[in-house]
Every structure is written in structure tokens, then in C-alpha cells.
Design a protein around this motif. Structure first.
Motif, short mmCIF file in Angstrom:
data_model
loop_
_atom_site.label_atom_id
_atom_site.label_comp_id
_atom_site.label_asym_id
_atom_site.label_seq_id
_atom_site.Cartn_x
_atom_site.Cartn_y
_atom_site.Cartn_z
N HIS A 24 34.32 -14.90 -18.45
CA HIS A 24 35.66 -14.85 -17.86
C HIS A 24 36.28 -16.24 -17.98
N MET A 25 37.43 -16.32 -18.61
CA MET A 25 38.02 -17.61 -18.94
C MET A 25 38.88 -18.12 -17.79
N GLU A 26 38.25 -18.76 -16.84
CA GLU A 26 39.02 -19.36 -15.74
C GLU A 26 38.37 -20.69 -15.37
N ALA A 27 38.83 -21.30 -14.28
CA ALA A 27 38.51 -22.71 -14.06
C ALA A 27 37.03 -23.01 -13.97
N LYS A 28 36.26 -22.15 -13.26
CA LYS A 28 34.85 -22.46 -13.06
C LYS A 28 34.05 -22.37 -14.34
N THR A 29 34.35 -21.33 -15.15
CA THR A 29 33.65 -21.19 -16.42
C THR A 29 34.08 -22.29 -17.38
N ALA A 30 35.34 -22.66 -17.31
CA ALA A 30 35.82 -23.74 -18.17
C ALA A 30 35.04 -25.02 -17.87
N TYR A 31 34.81 -25.22 -16.57
CA TYR A 31 34.06 -26.43 -16.21
C TYR A 31 32.62 -26.35 -16.73
N LEU A 32 32.03 -25.18 -16.67
CA LEU A 32 30.69 -25.01 -17.26
C LEU A 32 30.72 -25.37 -18.75
N CYS A 33 31.74 -24.87 -19.47
CA CYS A 33 31.85 -25.18 -20.91
C CYS A 33 31.93 -26.68 -21.13
N GLN A 34 32.68 -27.36 -20.27
CA GLN A 34 32.82 -28.81 -20.44
C GLN A 34 31.50 -29.53 -20.18
N VAL A 35 30.75 -29.06 -19.19
CA VAL A 35 29.46 -29.68 -18.91
C VAL A 35 28.48 -29.45 -20.07
N LEU A 36 28.52 -28.23 -20.62
CA LEU A 36 27.65 -27.94 -21.76
C LEU A 36 28.04 -28.79 -22.97
N ALA A 37 29.32 -29.00 -23.16
CA ALA A 37 29.77 -29.87 -24.25
C ALA A 37 29.31 -31.31 -24.00
N LEU A 38 29.42 -31.71 -22.74
CA LEU A 38 28.98 -33.07 -22.40
C LEU A 38 27.47 -33.22 -22.62
N ALA A 39 26.75 -32.09 -22.50
CA ALA A 39 25.30 -32.13 -22.75
C ALA A 39 24.98 -32.20 -24.23
N GLU A 41 31.90 -22.53 -5.17
CA GLU A 41 30.55 -22.95 -4.77
C GLU A 41 29.50 -21.92 -5.19
N ILE A 42 29.90 -20.65 -5.22
CA ILE A 42 28.98 -19.59 -5.63
C ILE A 42 28.70 -19.67 -7.12
N MET A 43 29.76 -19.87 -7.89
CA MET A 43 29.56 -19.96 -9.34
C MET A 43 28.78 -21.22 -9.69
N ASP A 44 28.86 -22.23 -8.84
CA ASP A 44 28.07 -23.44 -9.07
C ASP A 44 26.59 -23.09 -9.13
N LEU A 45 26.15 -22.21 -8.22
CA LEU A 45 24.76 -21.78 -8.22
C LEU A 45 24.42 -21.03 -9.51
N SER A 46 25.27 -20.05 -9.83
CA SER A 46 25.00 -19.21 -11.01
C SER A 46 25.00 -20.05 -12.28
N PHE A 47 25.93 -21.01 -12.35
CA PHE A 47 26.05 -21.78 -13.59
C PHE A 47 24.97 -22.86 -13.68
N ALA A 48 24.46 -23.29 -12.54
CA ALA A 48 23.30 -24.17 -12.60
C ALA A 48 22.12 -23.41 -13.20
N VAL A 49 21.99 -22.13 -12.84
CA VAL A 49 20.95 -21.30 -13.45
C VAL A 49 21.22 -21.17 -14.95
N GLN A 50 22.46 -20.90 -15.32
CA GLN A 50 22.81 -20.79 -16.74
C GLN A 50 22.42 -22.07 -17.49
N TYR A 51 22.82 -23.20 -16.95
CA TYR A 51 22.57 -24.47 -17.63
C TYR A 51 21.07 -24.66 -17.88
N HIS A 52 20.30 -24.49 -16.84
CA HIS A 52 18.85 -24.71 -16.99
C HIS A 52 18.21 -23.64 -17.87
N SER A 53 18.77 -22.45 -17.87
CA SER A 53 18.21 -21.39 -18.71
C SER A 53 18.51 -21.65 -20.18
#
Lengths: 420, 420, 420, 420
Positions: C56-71, C354-366
Motif C-alpha cells: 500500500h503506497m502511503e507514508a508508512k510504507t514509503a518510509y520503509l522503502c526509504q530505510v531499505l534504500a538506506l540499507a 506505531e503499529i506498522m513500525d512493528l510490522s515493518f521492523a519484522v519485514q526489515y529483519h526478515s
């Protein structure tokens, strides 16, 4: 020397233990007790006053009687319900030097005889709970009413009766409507009843509340408390009301709303809290499912038509302690808890101690108020003064160790101004 | 002929009344009873089987014993906790022809002697609650373990112990983990414990829950139920946990989360539900406010350090029935309900009847499963089969008169497809 | 150089503001960002990896994309639902240098074209939400599947589809079931969905929830969350289920339980959360009251039969932004929110940050886990490791400043022992 | 011919859609509309009356204006808050023939100019919301006050100001305290505010409520509603009060109670609902955590000291639509939603339609009452008559299709008797 008529004075140690327990959990009365202790006999505010009390005879009320006695009053006490008297507490109270007339499950004749014995102490002040004391003073024993300066009434039911007497010009002395104090009805009727009704039902039945349909008749402060806790325990709740605004409020609170005839076939547990009579009739009962539970938390045992049920039933038997099962001609069983009397006090321990501490602090201060003011009062029902409510509420917060904000002079002015 | 060791066989009528009451509110067992009644002795599924049971000896378990006996088993029963036995129920069960060995508040020596007497019936199958029966079969009486085909365990605590035994290769027969059935732990541990713990606390204390701070140690299914009802009754709740995910869940559910040392000075009521030991220590107690309430709903009485408290206290006395007050050297009082044993069963009636109906239906079917399959099973802990969960859940809905949807073939296929 | 296909790149400042806001409320991702910032390019854990994302293309997922790019990853991103894309966020993400292909309310053809464009970056790893990315790699573009080392799936729906593929032996690379992590489904599916569905319904309708009857189809984690909040907002709740155990749980939680056909005439608001299709059919709709609200929070728009409704209706019109009213032949109006697509994300802002923060932390580590382990994994669905759940849960408590207890060695031993 | 000053008359279609939506969800006004439609012009109850209205200019109030116009009144309408006007609705109302003067986010000068333009229609009757209309009639334009027969006030805040005017003998015409009707304040202030405040906060922030600490200042009907829903959404709640009885009630309801200075360092979200000023000062703000949210649901924007915050802050910026972040000298960020104006209406859609239906039915009938009775009334604040409350409550039940019980003659007599 005190007189008493209790079941067995040797039960006093058990009752004393109960009184000691509630004493530790009634900080307002406890603080009064400490203060009164320090006074000389003649300094005590009720010195020389004769005080007769009709009240549920259990640990918290016994402690109130002891505090009033410590304040200097000569106290005579009786019950206000045949089933609510705890014999060990009555014994302990008698053993502590107070005149007590109350026996659990006594006959109706004995019940009224005990009320009369309490009045024969020729009280100056009275405390009533439901109106039986006042009633006898206005019907059978008007001779004693002349000596009464005034009194205090604890319940919604009693206040309604007093106002009816006042409207007919029959009230012979002033009474304070303790029930209507904010510190009483906002807490006792809602949180007290809400908890103690469910304590009693759960303990007497050992049945689950979650998944059940609970029907509550009446959405006043008591009914609201009962319904709130029913939902909190996992039940679906149906409210029956005669006031349309309260009915709407009930539905906004998430409950279903319908007539008792509509609710009768749906409910698993039925609880009345209306102050009215004939709320659940045998017509309703014949619509009910097999093995339902019925009980009452209103003051009198006329809300659920138990007498009519007994007449209709083909048989009845004790189903569990405090529960009588009646078998209807249609074969269905109706379980009545505590004979349709106040379920929380006739079949359990009544309201929690901390809640009664609030109500009894109002009682105590209202007695003092009546003593100080009765000469200037008319034979009417009076509200508890705002000062008493304020005093008590501040004491509660202090007992809890809670500090709240207060208005600054600028805020106070703002709230009373209209020109910005 | 049955044997028994009960307090007083003449108490049987009172116990029989309690059993009759729960029988009317346990529709699954009741339906089984009706079905079994119709069978000839030789058709009965447990015909010829010797079954020994260690379980809280009160009305609902007594009814389970009677149903198992009706199914053809020769049943011998004992308690699983010194305080949870109700003497009238034990008498009624003995009077109905079952071998019963259990007396309320018996000594530890008597408790273990009664377990041993139950085993001396040389059971083929056992039902255990907490693991004491299994433990004796593996320690003091391994001679009898050889005759045991298998059994069923009711609790989280017992299952943990069985898995420890399995891990060490010590388990001598297969056991079914009844606790882990969805129809058991989802309901018994949450709604059953949630209600019965508060029933017990409210009834034994007559204190208000609203406005209090309640500390719950453990946020498993039991702790969740206890916390959910505490909040519903108007308390603020603090959860202590050792599992970080459960701690987060607790906070998302609106509770505060902290260490027990942090919670100790804040709480009014403390309840343990962890399955662990030393959860509330005397170090914690010395941080607490005066006159707090402590109790336990875990299986063993080691969660609250009562023995250590007794050693530390300068005095102690009965504060109310079932409540012992200990005075600490710092002058503060710690009130312990039911000696730190299971508060809902040692000081009250245990779980609601309808909830135990679910758990005991799982027990019944698991016993049949073990009878049918024990020869092919290893000496391990087995889950309850999905079929049993499904069967029971369908029966519950039927008993409630509730109909639910079922998947159409198209929906079923959709759920298993990946190509749209 | 990044490519993009977004509605209007000049919307980027508005989207950047939204991303900055969520960044301040996603402490786990924020801490990762800070840590990654400090690394040299070659130290970054995803350096050299091509990562394609459908989400879903909205702010929280966008931030995840940016963190993954930064990684260190080269990220290409597309939506996973035609309606959930926020054009300003897509613009901001493109402006920050990431390849983005997503336009709000695009056609189905454009939607799939954008998925394909995202795959043409020839990803080594993928993140999928619902399964459309994986599906295209297994159907239309198997040529690209060969390059994929593995990936992660966010939703219950996607995991079900992946397991179906695995069962048929069709899955061409390993996938991590992010949804099944405790730190994901326990929070995202319950508290996230529970809040965001009601946020969306209340905001889009401006109607009261209290006093209404709300019908929730499905009592999984999402349905539980939706029902819990419905009751909390003052509604009476009806649950429709196909699983009998969940149905019993729903009733124990205080909800009514029945079939959809039974609920249809009673409900005011209907919400589906099943993962199935044809949950509310036109047969059901024809039983409904006038002017009811229907919406869906399951992943696909097939739970409510909107296409069939459109065919049946005699007319339809926009009733309010995001709400289409369909007039049935019987004259009654059915209001559909967000075309029957995910109501919380297609017509509102999706889950709280804050909820997506949890889910996306799981995504990142996975994602890191898959990168490290893909060579040794089979083409199967893998659970998130306990270590990742533990790590994230500890980080959440730390971000909250919450400390919890830990087991002492003696307690740990006690929990694993069976000999007392 | 009507006059208007709206942002853009071409926005009318969007506003008309919103009005049509609420019309379908305001059954009481809708029934009035149907009834009025059927009357001839001269039969209309407000025929010939000039009515000026200051009210939040959005769909539900616009519909009220249209119904009043249909009742025969010549209506002129303006807003009562710079931020609450929805420009499309103002346009639609103007396009429907009513004189409208209101523009979203207009300057304070324009706001008061628009109020004055509304009064220049020389109203006979007025409807006010908060008191700005009445204030101008008593300060800047007393010349027009002479023509006013009387009016109605919607809010607690306005009623407090009117009573201050009455106490000083300054009130120049009678006013009905619509706010104090049971059908208004019991529902609008509790369920309306309770829902709409959280709708606004959740939608404007996209942040989770569960797990947060929410501080509510004021435990009147509005504060109770806000706190009830905060807890229901999973927050821990702290109440700040100046009234000790309300403070005790808050704690009995399960909330923590303390001073604002005590709560400041603990809260994540702060909401004021007091009707007072300076409730959250910059002293409080300097104690707060970084990135907290502050908002107000009281009538005026003086509860949170936003002006003082702006003076103190080292910088500020838009953090999200409707949210301004102020950076304190200590580096912490304070987020203010909707400039500290009514958060539910300045940053969202205001109360749910069904709730305003109740309040506006009271308004409508109170306007008729004032028209019929103004000549006999003094320049005082009058309560809504019991008859109006009763009428409306019966109509609500009828609209819901709910039937309730009524007292039998015997029950009615019982309730008024005192002799058993």
C-alpha cells in the motif's frame, strides 16, 4: 444497660472480626472514630441524644452504629429486611453495648415487633432505610412521633415515600434525603450496587455470566451500575424502562431496549431495580426459558411477583442455598434468588465497605445537621447541603492521597463573566 | 463396594443438591449422561476400566466422576489441593457409590496418603490435575505405573511438568494434554478464571474493585482473563510479565506494564497467575502499602512466598474468613487470601459450571481416545485431536441453539487456491 | 537514476510532510535509520541487492522503502491496491530517488502494468502484500522468477496463497510469512485493524456508532479487533463465523452469533474480515434494512459481492465521498464504502504509524534473514524466527521506556522440573 | 432574494451531497421536513419570522437551517468558529436560498463582520452557539437587540455566559438553554463529543490510541464521553478536575486522577473539555514529553494556551495537515491540533448526524416555544420544557422501532403512595 434480641450472643466474636475488617476499609468513619475518641464525653456532638436506627444489620452498618454511639448518642438499632441481618454481627453489636433487635430470617411479625422495640427507646433522631421506621411512627405509633426532632433516609425508595407523605401534608418531622447527596447516590447506587449484585449472583449460582443474556429492569443509577457490570462480565444486556430518555441512554450505552414481555423469552438472568412493583409478573414468567434466574435489587420484595409465582407453581424446591426453584404448569423452572428480596444484601454481604463509608459519612454529617437545625426546619424532605458533599469529597481524595487542581482567581472570574 | 475417607458421610444431601444444580447447567455432560443411561452395561464405553482421578473435589468434578462411572468405569477419586475439597460434595460422591478420599484442609501427609489410596485401586487410566498423581506414580509408587495405560492432564502446570518428564525420557505412559485443547484453555483459563477469581476476591473481602490498582503477575490466558475483568470492574491494572511480547500485548490492552518491584508500592490487590515460583517475594512485600490483598490463581501455592512471609512477620491473625493478616516488621499489614492457594477454588466455588462442562467434555472424550489408542501411542504428551475440539464446539452451539455459516464448495476451493 | 510513474511529481512536498510525521512515530524504523546513516556504503547490509516491493503506497510504507534504500538496496516499489495509493506520497518517494509506479484509482490494467514494471528491475528479493507480485512471477513473468532469491509476505491472505502454491509444489523461491510473526499478527491485525477500520467508517460517514448494530464477518485476529472496538464505541455486535470454536469465543466475549442470513435484517453496519469470497451476497443484501452501510477489511474486494450488487441495482449514485449508494429493486439502499476494497486503507490512512513500525521492523529483519539464508532454504514458506520476534519486542519496550521482570535461574529451573 | 458571502458558490454541489447524506440520517428533522412540506405557506409555524443563526456551518446545521426556512422563517446564518465552516456546505446553503455569511479560516475581523451582517437582518428570534451572537447584540449592536423577542443557546459555554448576564441584570431578551435539555446534553455532550473527538484525533494523526496515556481535563458530560472512548480504544486515562466529586467519579470509573502539573510529564495526548481558560499553560507544556499531542474540545480556544506557546516557542512548522508543531526552548515538540479550537469540528466533521438530530429537534421545538411564549417571559434563561424532552424521546424510540413498557395505573399509584 442495653437491651437486645439477637439470635445468639455467643456469636459475637465472629461478628466482631467482620466489624474490625470493615473498620480498616472505611477511612472516613475511621477518621471520625479517631477524632471522637479524643473528646471528653460532654464534648461529643451527640451527647444526650437518643437515636433509633433501622438498617441492614451487617458489619458496615454496625460500625456506623458504633461511631454514632461514640459520638455520644444512645443508639437502638434494628434491621430493615428480614433476610439481611447477619446474626453474628447483631450479636457483636449488642455485645459492644448497643441495643439491638434483629434476627436473620425472622417472621414478618417479629420484624415489625423489632422495629417497634427500637422506637420504644423514644428517639430524638432516627435513621431509616426504606421507610419502615418512619411508617410505623406515622401509623401504629404516632404517639412516639411527637418526640422525634427529625431524621435521615438512606434510599431512593424511602425518599419517594417521604415525598408522598410531604405532598399529603402527613410528614410529622423533617427528614434529610441522604440518598440524594451526590456522594451517596452517584457511588452507592451505581458502583456499590453494580458490584454487589454480581458478587451475589456469581457466588450463589456458580454460573458463568459471559455468553448469557441479562435483562435489567430499570435504568436509574442502580440499573446503570448493574448493566455496566453485566456487560463488563461478558453478557449481552437488555434494558426494560418506562422512561423514554433513559431508554435511549441505555441503547446509546450499547444495550438492547425492549418491553419486559419482549425480553422474557430471551433472558437467562433477570434483575429488577425499579422501586416499583409487579415489574416481572407471572405472565412474563410463563414466556421464559427453562431454568432462568430471577432476582431483585430494589428495596422491597414486590418487584418480582414471587407470591403470585408460588401460587401458580405446581411445585418448588431448594435448588441451591439461597435459590428456590419453582416449576410452572408448562414444566419450565424459574429460579428465585433470596426470595426476591435485595439480592446483594439478603444473599450476600451487601455493598463494599469503601462505598458504604461514603454513604455513612453523609449519614453522620446529616444527623449532626438535623440536630443543629431541626428547630428551624419544616416537616419536609431536605437535601443534604452542598457543604457536606464538598467536605466528604475532599476527605475521600485526602484518604486516597489524590491531589486535584483548583481554580485560580482569574479562572473563577472567567467562568462568571460574559464580556470577553 | 466402594471405600471412602470423607469428613462426614451425613453431609451427602447438601452435596447432592450442589451436584444436581451443576448437572442442570452442564449441558454437554448432561447429554452424555442421558446417552449412557440408555446403554446396557456391556455397551458402556468404559466397561471394565479402572479409572483414578485427582481433581478439585467439588460439585462439577463430582458430576464428571459420576458420568465416568455411568460410562462403565470403576472410579476412585481424590482431591488435588488441600483446601479445594468441599466435604459435603465428597460425601455425596461417596454416597453415590464412588470411592472417594478427600477431606477439606487435611494435612499434607493425609493429602498424599489419599492420593496413594486412590492409586491403590490399580488404575488402567488416570485423570490428573496439576501432576501430583503422575508424580507419585513416577516416584513413590512406580510399581503401579506399569498397570497404567495412559491418562489425561487438566492444567497448564501439569502439562509443563509432563513435558519436562518426556524430555528426560522419564514418562512411563502416554498422556493427553487436555489443557491445550482449544475448547479447554481458550475458555476455562480465560473466562472461567477471569470470573471465578473475582467472584472469590469480592465475596471474601466485601471490598470495592473500582478505584483500586490491581497488579496481575502473568499475562497468559489466565492472567488475561483476570486483568480483563479487573478493568471491567473499574480497576486500573498493572501487568508484570517476563515475556516481552505478552508485555506489549498487555499495554496495547490498556494496562500499565512494569516489574513487580515497581508495582509493589502501587498495588492494592495482587494476583499471581504465572505457573512459576517466587513471583511475589518478601522483598516485594516490604515495599507494599499497608493492608494490601495478595492471592494466587496459579496451580501451586509457591507463587506468593507465604512461608517466607510467615517467617518474617512479627505477628499474624485471621482478618476475615479465608484471610490471614501478617504484620511486617515495618508495621504494614499483608492480607493473604486462602493461604496463597488457588483463590478461586480454595476460597470459593471454582469455575462456573458451564465452563467446566466444556473442559470435562474434553476430558471425557480424551479418556475414550486414550482407551482406544494407548497401545499405539508412545510414552509422550499428546494433543487433543482436532476432531474432539470440533465435536465439542458443535455440541456447544447446538446446546445454545446457535446456528453458524458453513463454507460453500466454491468458498472452500477459493481458500485453497492461489491462481485467481 | 530512478524511474517513476506517479500522478504528479509536484505533489512531493505534501507527501514528504506525511513521511516526516510517521518517521517521528515509528521509533524502531527510526532507530534503524540512525544506525544505517552511520555506516559507510559498503557496510550497509543490503548493499548491491535489488529489492522490488508491492505494498500500500502511503507514508508508512514509503518510509520503509526509504530505510531499505538506506540499507543499501536498489528499491522499486508499486502499490498493492488501486485505491490505497496516496499520490502525494508516491511523488515524495519518487523525488527521494526511489523507482515508484503507482497512481491512485488507476485502472486494473495500469495496476498490473505497474507491478510488472516493478519486477522488470529484476529483483533479488521481494516484499509482497497480498500476493500479486508473487503471482505475476509465477504466471506471466516466470522468466524473472529465476533471479529471485526469496522474499517476504505481509498478510494472512498472501500467506494462505503461498501455502497453496507450496502444497502444489509450484513455489519457485522461499518466502517468509511475516504475517505469522507474533510481533505482526498479534498487533497489526488486531489493534491496527481494530482502530483503522473505525477511523475510516466514522470519518467517511459522520454517523454515530453507539446504538447501532454492527455485523462483523470473521472472528480471526482482524475480526476480533474490529468487534472489540465496535462494542467499545457503543454498538451491539453480531459475529458471523464458519469456525465453531471462534463462534463460541465470540459469544463469550459478549457478542451475538448467528448466520449472515440471520444477521442481514438486523445490522446497520456490516464489515467483512474473512479472507474468503462471497461473504455478503446479493441474497443477503435483499434482506437488509434501508440505508445500511457495507464495507470490507479483508485483503481482496471479493468479500462483499459488489459486482453482483451493481448488476442487481436499479440505480446507484455517490452518496458521500468514498460511498456509493445502490438502490435495490425492493427500493432499499445499500451504501458501499470504498468499493468494497480495504476500507481502512482505500478510504483512509491505513493502520496507525506505531503499529506498522512493528510490522515493518519484522519485514526489515526478515529481508536480512532471507538474504543471509536463501541458499540453504527450500522453496517453502518459512516462519519468522523467534529471535526476530524477541529482538523486536525488546526494542519496543525500550522505546517505551518500560522494564519487565526476567526469570531468575531458580525460576527457570523450576519451570523445567517435574520433581518438586 | 438572499445575500451571501461564501468562498465559492460553485462548490454548492459538493455541499448539497453532504446535506443530502445527513438528511437521510436525521430522522427527526426529516419527519419535520415531511410534515412542513405538506403545509400551505400561511400554515407554516414560523411564517413571517426573521431568524438569525450563528452555528458551526456544516452539513447538519445547514439542514437545520433549511428545515427552519421550510417552517416559514426568513433565515440568515453565519458560523460560530473561524475553522468550523465547510465552504462547500456554505455554498450549498446559499444556493438553496438562505442568506449565509461564513468562510473557512476567515480572519477574526471577517468573523465578527459576518456575525454583524447576520444580525442586520433584524431578527425576531436567534439561535446562538457559544454566545457570540448574543454578545454582539449586547455590546456593539444594542440597537438591534430591541427587535429580538428571544432565542435559544446550544452550548454549556453559552449558557454559563447567559446566566452571568442574567445575574447582572444585563440580559435584554429571554433565552432557552437548549444545552440543558436531557435530550441534548445527555447525548450530544457525551456520545457525540466522545466519538467525534476521537474520530478527529485518529484521522488527523494516523497514530495508535491503544497503549497511550491520554489526559482529559474536565469530567463533565463532554469529558466523560472523551474519557470513556479513550479507555475503550485501549488508552490509560488520566483525569484532571477541580470538582472533587467528579474527581472521585473519574477514579471509580477506572481512571487515574491528578493535577495537570502531575499529568503533564505522563501524557501522550492531552484534551481539554472544561469551558474554562488556561487549563494547559506553558508551564505545563515545559514538563511534557517530546512530540505530545494537544487539542481542545471546549467551545473557545483559550483552554490550551496556544498564544503563549507561540510566544515561547523557538520555531514552529506544519507537522501534518491541521497539526502545528512548536519547538520549545528545551528542544521538545508540542503538536497542536486545529489551533486549539474545537478539535472535532474545526478539524473534522463534528458530531455524528443522528446525535445532532436530537439536539436540533430540541432547537426546533424551543424556537416554536419562544415564538409562542416570549411575551410572557422575563429576560432570563429558561429550561427546555419537560414536554419537549418527552416528545422528542418518544419520537426517537419510534424512529428506532423500539417499544418500551409503561406504568399501569396500579404501579403509578404505588410509586406515589407511602402506606403499604
Amino acid at each position: 444497660m442495653n437491651n437486645y434480641d439477637v439470635l445468639d450472643i455467643s456469636l459475637a466474636p465472629s461478628g466482631a472480626l467482620k466489624i474490625a475488617w470493615v473498620r480498616d476499609h472505611m477511612p472516613l468513619l475511621h477518621a471520625l472514630e479517631d477524632k471522637l475518641q479524643a473528646l471528653s464525653p460532654e464534648e461529643r456532638p451527640l451527647a444526650g441524644v437518643k437515636l433509633s436506627i433501622s438498617i441492614h444489620m451487617e458489619a458496615k452498618t454496625a460500625y456506623l452504629c458504633q461511631v454514632l454511639a461514640l459520638a455520644g448518642a444512645t443508639v437502638a438499632a434494628t434491621g430493615c429486611n428480614m433476610l439481611s441481618t447477619q446474626d453474628d454481627v447483631a450479636a457483636a453489636l449488642a455485645a459492644s453495648g448497643i441495643s439491638v433487635y434483629a434476627i436473620h430470617a425472622e417472621s414478618e411479625a417479629d420484624y415489625y415487633r423489632h422495629i417497634e422495640m427500637t422506637l420504644e427507646h423514644k428517639p430524638n433522631l432516627i435513621i431509616d432505610d426504606g421507610g419502615d421506621l418512619v411508617n410505623m411512627l406515622h401509623t401504629k405509633r404516632p404517639d412516639l412521633a411527637a418526640e422525634v426532632w427529625g431524621g435521615c433516609e438512606e434510599t431512593t425508595t424511602g425518599v419517594i415515600r417521604l415525598k408522598a407523605m410531604q405532598a399529603e401534608g402527613k410528614l410529622r418531622f423533617p427528614m434529610v434525603a441522604v440518598n440524594d447527596a451526590r456522594m451517596k447516590h452517584l457511588f452507592d447506587n451505581r458502583y456499590g450496587t453494580g458490584q454487589s449484585v454480581w458478587d451475589s449472583i456469581m457466588h450463589n449460582t456458580n454460573l458463568i455470566v459471559a455468553s448469557k443474556t441479562v435483562v435489567v429492569a430499570g435504568y436509574g443509577w442502580c440499573g446503570r451500575g448493574i448493566a455496566m457490570r453485566a456487560a463488563a462480565l461478558g453478557a449481552r444486556v437488555i434494558i426494560c424502562e418506562v422512561d423514554a430518555v433513559k431508554a435511549i441512554e441505555a441503547r446509546m450505552d450499547g444495550h438492547a431496549v425492549m418491553t419486559m414481555a419482549g425480553a422474557a423469552p430471551l433472558g437467562d438472568i433477570f434483575i429488577t431495580a425499579t422501586g416499583c412493583k409487579d415489574v416481572i409478573t407471572t405472565d412474563h414468567m410463563q414466556l421464559m426459558k427453562d431454568n432462568v434466574l430471577l432476582c431483585n435489587s430494589g428495596h422491597f420484595n414486590v418487584e418480582v411477583c414471587v407470591t403470585e409465582l408460588a401460587a401458580l407453581a405446581v411445585s418448588h424446591h431448594e435448588a441451591r442455598a439461597n435459590i428456590e426453584a419453582f416449576v410452572l404448569p408448562n414444566g419450565k423452572r424459574i429460579n428465585i434468588i433470596a426470595e426476591g428480596r435485595l439480592v446483594n444484601i439478603a444473599a450476600s454481604n451487601g455493598h463494599p465497605a469503601e462505598i458504604m463509608d461514603l454513604s455513612f459519612a453523609v449519614q453522620y454529617h446529616s444527623v449532626l445537621y438535623m440536630l443543629a437545625n431541626h428547630e428551624s426546619l419544616e416537616n419536609k424532605v431536605y437535601d443534604v447541603s452542598t457543604e457536606i458533599d464538598d467536605l466528604i469529597s475532599r476527605e475521600v481524595l485526602a484518604a486516597w492521597g489524590v491531589t486535584i487542581d483548583s481554580l485560580s482567581p482569574e479562572q473563577r472570574e472567567y467562568l462568571h463573566s460574559w464580556q470577553v
